[in-house]
Design an enzyme around this catalytic site. Sequence first.
Site, PDB file in Angstrom:
ATOM      1  N   SER A   1       0.852  -1.266  -0.009  1.00  0.00           N
ATOM      2  CA  SER A   1       0.177   0.065  -0.106  1.00  0.00           C
ATOM      3  C   SER A   1       0.765   1.429   0.187  1.00  0.00           C
ATOM      4  O   SER A   1       0.396   2.308   0.130  1.00  0.00           O
ATOM      5  CB  SER A   1      -0.937  -0.031   1.102  1.00  0.00           C
ATOM      6  OG  SER A   1      -0.206  -0.107   2.479  1.00  0.00           O
TER       7      SER A   1
ATOM      8  N   HIS B   1     -41.109  21.004 -10.617  1.00  0.00           N
ATOM      9  CA  HIS B   1     -41.177  20.030 -11.866  1.00  0.00           C
ATOM     10  C   HIS B   1     -40.459  20.885 -12.991  1.00  0.00           C
ATOM     11  O   HIS B   1     -40.760  20.450 -14.004  1.00  0.00           O
ATOM     12  CB  HIS B   1     -42.607  19.789 -12.171  1.00  0.00           C
ATOM     13  CG  HIS B   1     -43.287  19.212 -11.047  1.00  0.00           C
ATOM     14  ND1 HIS B   1     -43.573  17.789 -10.707  1.00  0.00           N
ATOM     15  CD2 HIS B   1     -44.344  19.879 -10.013  1.00  0.00           C
ATOM     16  CE1 HIS B   1     -44.178  17.819  -9.630  1.00  0.00           C
ATOM     17  NE2 HIS B   1     -44.735  18.827  -9.152  1.00  0.00           N
TER      18      HIS B   1
ATOM     19  N   SER C   1     -14.941  26.078 -27.297  1.00  0.00           N
ATOM     20  CA  SER C   1     -14.970  25.015 -28.181  1.00  0.00           C
ATOM     21  C   SER C   1     -13.880  25.149 -29.124  1.00  0.00           C
ATOM     22  O   SER C   1     -13.464  25.941 -29.584  1.00  0.00           O
ATOM     23  CB  SER C   1     -16.393  24.764 -28.601  1.00  0.00           C
ATOM     24  OG  SER C   1     -16.214  24.206 -29.971  1.00  0.00           O
TER      25      SER C   1
ATOM     26  N   GLU D   1     -20.005  21.788 -14.840  1.00  0.00           N
ATOM     27  CA  GLU D   1     -20.198  20.386 -15.203  1.00  0.00           C
ATOM     28  C   GLU D   1     -19.154  19.180 -14.488  1.00  0.00           C
ATOM     29  O   GLU D   1     -19.504  18.277 -14.313  1.00  0.00           O
ATOM     30  CB  GLU D   1     -19.984  20.253 -16.889  1.00  0.00           C
ATOM     31  CG  GLU D   1     -21.273  21.072 -17.479  1.00  0.00           C
ATOM     32  CD  GLU D   1     -20.790  21.237 -19.097  1.00  0.00           C
ATOM     33  OE1 GLU D   1     -19.974  20.628 -19.546  1.00  0.00           O
ATOM     34  OE2 GLU D   1     -21.365  21.956 -19.722  1.00  0.00           O
TER      35      GLU D   1
ATOM     36  N   TYR E   1      -8.929  -6.993  12.507  1.00  0.00           N
ATOM     37  CA  TYR E   1      -8.281  -6.594  11.145  1.00  0.00           C
ATOM     38  C   TYR E   1      -8.386  -7.671   9.918  1.00  0.00           C
ATOM     39  O   TYR E   1      -8.150  -8.814  10.389  1.00  0.00           O
ATOM     40  CB  TYR E   1      -6.824  -6.238  11.468  1.00  0.00           C
ATOM     41  CG  TYR E   1      -6.350  -5.705  10.294  1.00  0.00           C
ATOM     42  CD1 TYR E   1      -6.404  -4.280   9.734  1.00  0.00           C
ATOM     43  CD2 TYR E   1      -5.546  -6.352   9.449  1.00  0.00           C
ATOM     44  CE1 TYR E   1      -5.891  -3.815   8.537  1.00  0.00           C
ATOM     45  CE2 TYR E   1      -4.858  -6.070   7.981  1.00  0.00           C
ATOM     46  CZ  TYR E   1      -5.150  -4.668   7.648  1.00  0.00           C
ATOM     47  OH  TYR E   1      -4.566  -4.307   6.543  1.00  0.00           O
TER      48      TYR E   1
HETATM   49  N1  ARG Z   1      -0.916  -1.583   5.086  1.00  0.00           N
HETATM   50  C1  ARG Z   1      -1.934  -2.225   5.842  1.00  0.00           C
HETATM   51  C2  ARG Z   1      -3.416  -1.545   5.726  1.00  0.00           C
HETATM   52  O1  ARG Z   1      -3.276  -0.466   4.939  1.00  0.00           O
HETATM   53  C3  ARG Z   1      -1.519  -1.879   7.275  1.00  0.00           C
HETATM   54  C4  ARG Z   1      -2.140  -2.731   8.365  1.00  0.00           C
HETATM   55  C5  ARG Z   1      -1.585  -4.326   8.079  1.00  0.00           C
HETATM   56  N2  ARG Z   1      -1.616  -5.025   9.194  1.00  0.00           N
HETATM   57  C6  ARG Z   1      -1.889  -6.576   8.937  1.00  0.00           C
HETATM   58  N3  ARG Z   1      -1.883  -7.311   9.830  1.00  0.00           N
HETATM   59  N4  ARG Z   1      -1.409  -6.973   7.703  1.00  0.00           N
HETATM   60  O2  ARG Z   1      -4.150  -1.907   6.162  1.00  0.00           O
END
Ligand code: ARG
Length: 459
Positions: free
Chosen positions: A25, A158, A279, A292, A319
């Site tokens: 990430s 309307h 345009s 727009e 998690y």
């Molecule tokens: N990069 C992970 C996220 O954005 C961080 C947490 C990761 N934790 C784990 N146990 N894989 O959620």
Amino acid sequence: MSTKKLWGGRFSEEADPWVNEFGASIAFDQLMTKEDILGSLAHVKMLKKTGILNNEDADKIIKGLEEISDEYDAGTLVFDVENEDIHMNIESILTKKIGPVAGKLHTGRSRNDQVATDFHLYLKNRLPIIIEELYNLQKTLIKLAEENVETIMPGYTHLQHAQPISYGHYLMAYYSMFKRDIDRFEFNMKHTDISPLGAAALAGTTFPIDREFSAKELGFNEVYSNSLDAVSDRDFALEFLSNASILMMHLSRFCEEISMWVSFEFQYIELSDQFTTGSSIMPQKKNPDMAELIRGKSGRVYGNLLGLLSTMKSLPLAYNKDLQEDKEGVFDTVKTIIPSLKVFNGMISSIKINKDKMYAATENDYSNATELADYLSSKGIPFREAHAIVGKLVLECIQRNINLQDLSITEFKNISNLIEDDIYEILKPEIAVQRRNSLGGTSFEQIKKQIQQAKKDIQ
Ligand code: ARG
């Protein structure tokens, strides 16, 4: 044997680079670099204060983190996709800097509470910016409304001419919508301003940590009272996306009206050259592109809301890696709504209002028919009956190609003897507007009251 990863102890096989990249990430969560460093600083200061780390180790970590923060500001920090996310990138940079003692930073902490903390901090820091932009917009609306209390235009239902209203009244309607948007973002802050730090992976920790201390260091108002909730909760992000969607819907409705009203058919308003485009083929064109585009951008914000709602649905506690999908939509939404608010504000600040066109549109449209019906009913004719009489009269006028106010007093009296000469005054659009003096109505007096209150509210 173990792999190079920070968590590589129980692994013997390296993942292919493309798998690493899929799971990483860092490409987007580096937007939370500052938040991550601040979170780590608060955590290590807490470890020091509670004696979990000795002063010497803690101070080394603090110094290292501060240097990393400076390098980030200087733009010299380099991230590596191998290190997956911002948390492990910072830790690995810290390790290179200060050696194995860096590994003590993660005592009593998990990436699960770490990422949640970063994300809370990220939004906590952005909400005031958004609220500020909304206030700026409200100021513009109040100013415009003040200048246009007596600007008469057709009010629509309307998309048909309904009753004449004041353009100031119309503007104050949007003021009220943005006021609710502010309320929603302020409430959003209540659920954002909570510290998950110290929830650790999911169950808390055996170390004698002080969650209130680290929360205070980070400026959080309170701490999550349940560690499972702390690492699993993304309600604050969903609330944000939902509030942002409603805000974009408001902007989009206004932009739709702008786009219509600058058209040849309406010509109620003109946009400045700054907020329009030409345009490439038709030299006469002046397109309301910015209006727009804001209208169009509402789609991506709604998409971000639905995306995260769908990601969260059915996620078991606590998690799950799915939660990594929570961030991009929120970042994108912040990146969308702040400039949308700025551009929108600039666009309406420089708008030119064609008062004559607006007024003219109320003259030949029978939008004063309710005035005649109200007039008759105020003289004792039941409203339903008055409505039917006026309806027939409108049809007759349409057939004769005249307006209600063009009828002679004799013609009026043929319908009802109760009609007097004062009817001509009553039928004027500006009089119709002025007479709608019920609370919150479109009369000049009521609009002035709204403006006065609004000025007090945003002080
Ligand atoms: N990069 C992970 C996220 O954005 C961080 C947490 C990761 N934790 C784990 N146990 N894989 O959620």
